[in-house]
Design a protein around this motif. Structure first.
Motif, PDB file in Angstrom:
ATOM      1  N   GLU A 216     -40.550  -8.676   5.527  1.00  0.00           N
ATOM      2  CA  GLU A 216     -39.233  -8.563   6.154  1.00  0.00           C
ATOM      3  C   GLU A 216     -38.645  -9.944   6.375  1.00  0.00           C
ATOM      4  OE1 GLU A 216     -38.123  -7.061  10.484  1.00  0.00           O
ATOM      5  OE2 GLU A 216     -38.626  -5.377   9.148  1.00  0.00           O
ATOM      6  N   TYR A 217     -37.340 -10.057   6.114  1.00  0.00           N
ATOM      7  CA  TYR A 217     -36.641 -11.329   6.267  1.00  0.00           C
ATOM      8  C   TYR A 217     -35.422 -11.123   7.161  1.00  0.00           C
ATOM      9  CZ  TYR A 217     -39.369 -12.881   2.228  1.00  0.00           C
ATOM     10  OH  TYR A 217     -40.390 -13.202   1.368  1.00  0.00           O
ATOM     11  N   HIS A 218     -35.299 -11.981   8.174  1.00  0.00           N
ATOM     12  CA  HIS A 218     -34.126 -12.012   9.038  1.00  0.00           C
ATOM     13  C   HIS A 218     -33.470 -13.368   8.865  1.00  0.00           C
ATOM     14  CE1 HIS A 218     -35.140  -8.425  11.547  1.00  0.00           C
ATOM     15  NE2 HIS A 218     -36.365  -8.752  11.171  1.00  0.00           N
ATOM     16  N   GLY A 219     -32.174 -13.400   8.647  1.00  0.00           N
ATOM     17  CA  GLY A 219     -31.508 -14.692   8.543  1.00  0.00           C
ATOM     18  C   GLY A 219     -30.091 -14.576   8.041  1.00  0.00           C
ATOM     19  N   ARG A 220     -29.523 -15.738   7.777  1.00  0.00           N
ATOM     20  CA  ARG A 220     -28.138 -15.812   7.298  1.00  0.00           C
ATOM     21  C   ARG A 220     -28.120 -16.050   5.795  1.00  0.00           C
ATOM     22  NH1 ARG A 220     -23.082 -17.031   9.417  1.00  0.00           N
ATOM     23  NH2 ARG A 220     -23.903 -17.519  11.483  1.00  0.00           N
ATOM     24  N   VAL A 221     -27.257 -15.318   5.109  1.00  0.00           N
ATOM     25  CA  VAL A 221     -27.065 -15.494   3.668  1.00  0.00           C
ATOM     26  C   VAL A 221     -26.191 -16.723   3.450  1.00  0.00           C
ATOM     27  CG1 VAL A 221     -26.181 -14.467   1.549  1.00  0.00           C
ATOM     28  CG2 VAL A 221     -27.236 -13.009   3.288  1.00  0.00           C
TER      29      VAL A 221
ATOM     30  N   TYR B 241     -30.733 -15.518  -7.913  1.00  0.00           N
ATOM     31  CA  TYR B 241     -31.387 -15.595  -6.602  1.00  0.00           C
ATOM     32  C   TYR B 241     -30.347 -15.501  -5.487  1.00  0.00           C
ATOM     33  CZ  TYR B 241     -35.709 -17.073  -8.883  1.00  0.00           C
ATOM     34  OH  TYR B 241     -36.835 -17.118  -9.663  1.00  0.00           O
ATOM     35  N   THR B 242     -30.790 -14.970  -4.357  1.00  0.00           N
ATOM     36  CA  THR B 242     -29.999 -14.947  -3.132  1.00  0.00           C
ATOM     37  C   THR B 242     -30.653 -15.899  -2.133  1.00  0.00           C
ATOM     38  OG1 THR B 242     -29.237 -12.669  -3.447  1.00  0.00           O
ATOM     39  CG2 THR B 242     -29.190 -13.541  -1.203  1.00  0.00           C
ATOM     40  N   GLU B 243     -29.869 -16.825  -1.605  1.00  0.00           N
ATOM     41  CA  GLU B 243     -30.387 -17.826  -0.673  1.00  0.00           C
ATOM     42  C   GLU B 243     -30.213 -17.321   0.762  1.00  0.00           C
ATOM     43  OE1 GLU B 243     -31.807 -20.488  -1.772  1.00  0.00           O
ATOM     44  OE2 GLU B 243     -31.138 -20.609  -3.851  1.00  0.00           O
ATOM     45  N   VAL B 244     -31.328 -17.267   1.505  1.00  0.00           N
ATOM     46  CA  VAL B 244     -31.313 -16.805   2.892  1.00  0.00           C
ATOM     47  C   VAL B 244     -32.033 -17.833   3.751  1.00  0.00           C
ATOM     48  CG1 VAL B 244     -32.011 -14.981   4.494  1.00  0.00           C
ATOM     49  CG2 VAL B 244     -31.308 -14.391   2.172  1.00  0.00           C
ATOM     50  N   VAL B 245     -31.427 -18.210   4.855  1.00  0.00           N
ATOM     51  CA  VAL B 245     -32.040 -19.126   5.811  1.00  0.00           C
ATOM     52  C   VAL B 245     -32.606 -18.304   6.959  1.00  0.00           C
ATOM     53  CG1 VAL B 245     -31.634 -20.989   7.457  1.00  0.00           C
ATOM     54  CG2 VAL B 245     -30.568 -21.063   5.209  1.00  0.00           C
ATOM     55  N   THR B 246     -33.919 -18.395   7.157  1.00  0.00           N
ATOM     56  CA  THR B 246     -34.592 -17.677   8.222  1.00  0.00           C
ATOM     57  C   THR B 246     -35.192 -18.682   9.210  1.00  0.00           C
ATOM     58  OG1 THR B 246     -36.792 -17.612   7.195  1.00  0.00           O
ATOM     59  CG2 THR B 246     -35.202 -15.942   6.495  1.00  0.00           C
ATOM     60  N   GLU B 247     -35.879 -18.160  10.238  1.00  0.00           N
ATOM     61  CA  GLU B 247     -36.536 -19.048  11.185  1.00  0.00           C
ATOM     62  C   GLU B 247     -37.672 -19.828  10.549  1.00  0.00           C
ATOM     63  OE1 GLU B 247     -37.758 -16.639  14.427  1.00  0.00           O
ATOM     64  OE2 GLU B 247     -35.778 -16.547  15.319  1.00  0.00           O
ATOM     65  N   ASP B 248     -38.237 -19.294   9.467  1.00  0.00           N
ATOM     66  CA  ASP B 248     -39.312 -19.986   8.763  1.00  0.00           C
ATOM     67  C   ASP B 248     -38.791 -20.969   7.728  1.00  0.00           C
ATOM     68  OD1 ASP B 248     -41.188 -18.523  10.191  1.00  0.00           O
ATOM     69  OD2 ASP B 248     -41.202 -16.895   8.722  1.00  0.00           O
TER      70      ASP B 248
ATOM     71  N   PHE C  43     -35.150 -19.519   1.987  1.00  0.00           N
ATOM     72  CA  PHE C  43     -35.852 -18.764   0.956  1.00  0.00           C
ATOM     73  C   PHE C  43     -34.880 -18.434  -0.169  1.00  0.00           C
ATOM     74  CE2 PHE C  43     -38.576 -18.012   4.584  1.00  0.00           C
ATOM     75  CZ  PHE C  43     -39.840 -17.999   4.045  1.00  0.00           C
ATOM     76  N   SER C  44     -35.389 -18.509  -1.398  1.00  0.00           N
ATOM     77  CA  SER C  44     -34.654 -18.051  -2.579  1.00  0.00           C
ATOM     78  C   SER C  44     -35.279 -16.736  -3.015  1.00  0.00           C
ATOM     79  CB  SER C  44     -34.716 -19.085  -3.702  1.00  0.00           C
ATOM     80  OG  SER C  44     -34.099 -20.300  -3.319  1.00  0.00           O
ATOM     81  N   LEU C  45     -34.594 -15.636  -2.762  1.00  0.00           N
ATOM     82  CA  LEU C  45     -35.127 -14.311  -3.040  1.00  0.00           C
ATOM     83  C   LEU C  45     -34.572 -13.794  -4.355  1.00  0.00           C
ATOM     84  CD1 LEU C  45     -34.672 -12.768   0.527  1.00  0.00           C
ATOM     85  CD2 LEU C  45     -36.660 -13.963  -0.402  1.00  0.00           C
ATOM     86  N   PRO C  46     -35.427 -13.296  -5.264  1.00  0.00           N
ATOM     87  CA  PRO C  46     -34.925 -12.760  -6.532  1.00  0.00           C
ATOM     88  C   PRO C  46     -34.010 -11.572  -6.295  1.00  0.00           C
ATOM     89  CG  PRO C  46     -37.253 -12.243  -6.238  1.00  0.00           C
ATOM     90  CD  PRO C  46     -36.897 -13.199  -5.150  1.00  0.00           C
ATOM     91  N   ASN C  47     -32.920 -11.537  -7.037  1.00  0.00           N
ATOM     92  CA  ASN C  47     -31.905 -10.512  -6.812  1.00  0.00           C
ATOM     93  C   ASN C  47     -32.406  -9.100  -7.069  1.00  0.00           C
ATOM     94  OD1 ASN C  47     -29.881 -12.230  -5.959  1.00  0.00           O
ATOM     95  ND2 ASN C  47     -29.108 -12.587  -8.017  1.00  0.00           N
ATOM     96  N   ALA C  48     -33.342  -8.938  -8.007  1.00  0.00           N
ATOM     97  CA  ALA C  48     -33.864  -7.604  -8.277  1.00  0.00           C
ATOM     98  C   ALA C  48     -34.563  -7.044  -7.039  1.00  0.00           C
ATOM     99  CB  ALA C  48     -34.828  -7.649  -9.468  1.00  0.00           C
ATOM    100  N   GLY C  49     -35.322  -7.890  -6.336  1.00  0.00           N
ATOM    101  CA  GLY C  49     -35.977  -7.454  -5.116  1.00  0.00           C
ATOM    102  C   GLY C  49     -34.994  -7.221  -3.994  1.00  0.00           C
ATOM    103  N   VAL C  50     -33.954  -8.061  -3.920  1.00  0.00           N
ATOM    104  CA  VAL C  50     -32.940  -7.888  -2.877  1.00  0.00           C
ATOM    105  C   VAL C  50     -32.177  -6.589  -3.074  1.00  0.00           C
ATOM    106  CG1 VAL C  50     -30.816  -8.866  -1.915  1.00  0.00           C
ATOM    107  CG2 VAL C  50     -32.711 -10.364  -2.517  1.00  0.00           C
ATOM    108  N   LEU C  51     -31.840  -6.286  -4.329  1.00  0.00           N
ATOM    109  CA  LEU C  51     -31.096  -5.059  -4.610  1.00  0.00           C
ATOM    110  C   LEU C  51     -31.910  -3.820  -4.271  1.00  0.00           C
ATOM    111  CD1 LEU C  51     -28.461  -3.879  -5.767  1.00  0.00           C
ATOM    112  CD2 LEU C  51     -29.555  -3.906  -8.011  1.00  0.00           C
ATOM    113  N   ALA C  52     -33.227  -3.893  -4.487  1.00  0.00           N
ATOM    114  CA  ALA C  52     -34.095  -2.750  -4.208  1.00  0.00           C
ATOM    115  C   ALA C  52     -34.525  -2.669  -2.749  1.00  0.00           C
ATOM    116  CB  ALA C  52     -35.335  -2.806  -5.102  1.00  0.00           C
ATOM    117  N   ALA C  53     -34.236  -3.705  -1.964  1.00  0.00           N
ATOM    118  CA  ALA C  53     -34.681  -3.749  -0.574  1.00  0.00           C
ATOM    119  C   ALA C  53     -33.743  -2.961   0.321  1.00  0.00           C
ATOM    120  CB  ALA C  53     -34.775  -5.195  -0.095  1.00  0.00           C
TER     121      ALA C  53
END
Length: 238
Positions: free
Chosen positions: A168-173, A180-187, A190-200
């Motif tokens: 699970e990822y919490h943050g700002r896009v 890739y979709t870039e998300v800034v989290t507390e950790d 992260f660069s998340l692959p779009n295929a995984g983001v679309l299926a999430a």
């Protein structure tokens, strides 16, 4: 204020010019293509009919190339308003390349140049490349879906839940690219692959207290966005 209004007016005029140019040249190219394909005689024993057909094919190729370029510019402008400038530039490049190839194939077709073997070789090569780059193509098409369907936007606070992404990822896009979709989290970023983001499973999240309204808006702001989130000590976990 006046400078901002002048810049907005100039941009609007340029956009309308691109749209008008793309529409006009596309219609003109279609008319020329129909005329050349119907009345052209590229294999005539006389020089004049062959020359006229060749010139018609050249006129079609030039006008169609202008239409492709103008359409690519307008497409990049629309995508750039929803994603990063890099994404818009890459999409414009790919659209232009595909458009030029299509224009070339049509021009060779009206000239009765045999391209069956070329098309067959291209199809086989495409299948091989598609199999080898299956994951990359999946991310690419997922990125296009994300840009058009817009389940979230750059600057949105979201939560992503996906086993394929590792939890699970919490943050700002801060960026939506073609792959890739870039998300800034507390950790951190992260660069998340779009295929995984679309299926999430995804949904909006309330920003932490004291967070700025706009936040980091581009991939270049990743480290700054991460430091802001960590400094605020939010509650989201990856």
């Amino acid at each position: 204020m006046k400078l901002s209004l002048l810049a907005s007016t100039t941009t609007a005029l340029r956009v309308r010019a691109d749209l008008r140019r793309a529409g006009a040249t596309a219609v003109f190219s279609f008319v020329v293509l129909v005329v050349v394909a119907t009345f052209g005689v590229p294999q005539s024993p006389d020089l004049t009919p062959r020359l006229v057909t060749f010139l018609g094919a050249v006129v079609f190729a030039v006008s169609a190339a202008i239409a492709v370029r103008s359409t690519a510019n307008e497409l990049a402008r629309v995508v750039g308003a929803r994603a990063s400038a890099g994404t818009a530039s890459n999409l414009r490049l790919w659209f232009t390349m595909v458009g030029y190839v299509l224009v070339g194939v049509l021009a060779l077709t009206v000239l009765h140049v045999p391209i069956e073997k070329l098309l067959l070789s291209g199809a086989i090569t495409g299948v091989v490349i598609g199999i080898a780059a299956q994951q990359a193509l999946a991310n690419l098409f997922a990125g296009l879906v994300l840009l058009t369907s817009r389940p979230f936007e750059v600057g949105s606070w979201i939560v992503l839940r996906s086993g394929a992404l590792g939890g699970e990822y919490h943050g700002r896009v801060v960026g939506i690219g073609l792959t890739y979709t870039e998300v800034v989290t507390e950790d951190g970023p992260f660069s998340l692959p779009n295929a995984g983001v679309l299926a999430a499973a995804t949904g909006p999240r309330t920003p932490p207290e004291g967070s700025p309204a706009d936040g980091p808006r581009a991939p270049g702001d990743l480290e700054r966005g991460a430091s802001m989130i960590v400094g605020r000590g939010g509650t989201g976990m990856r």
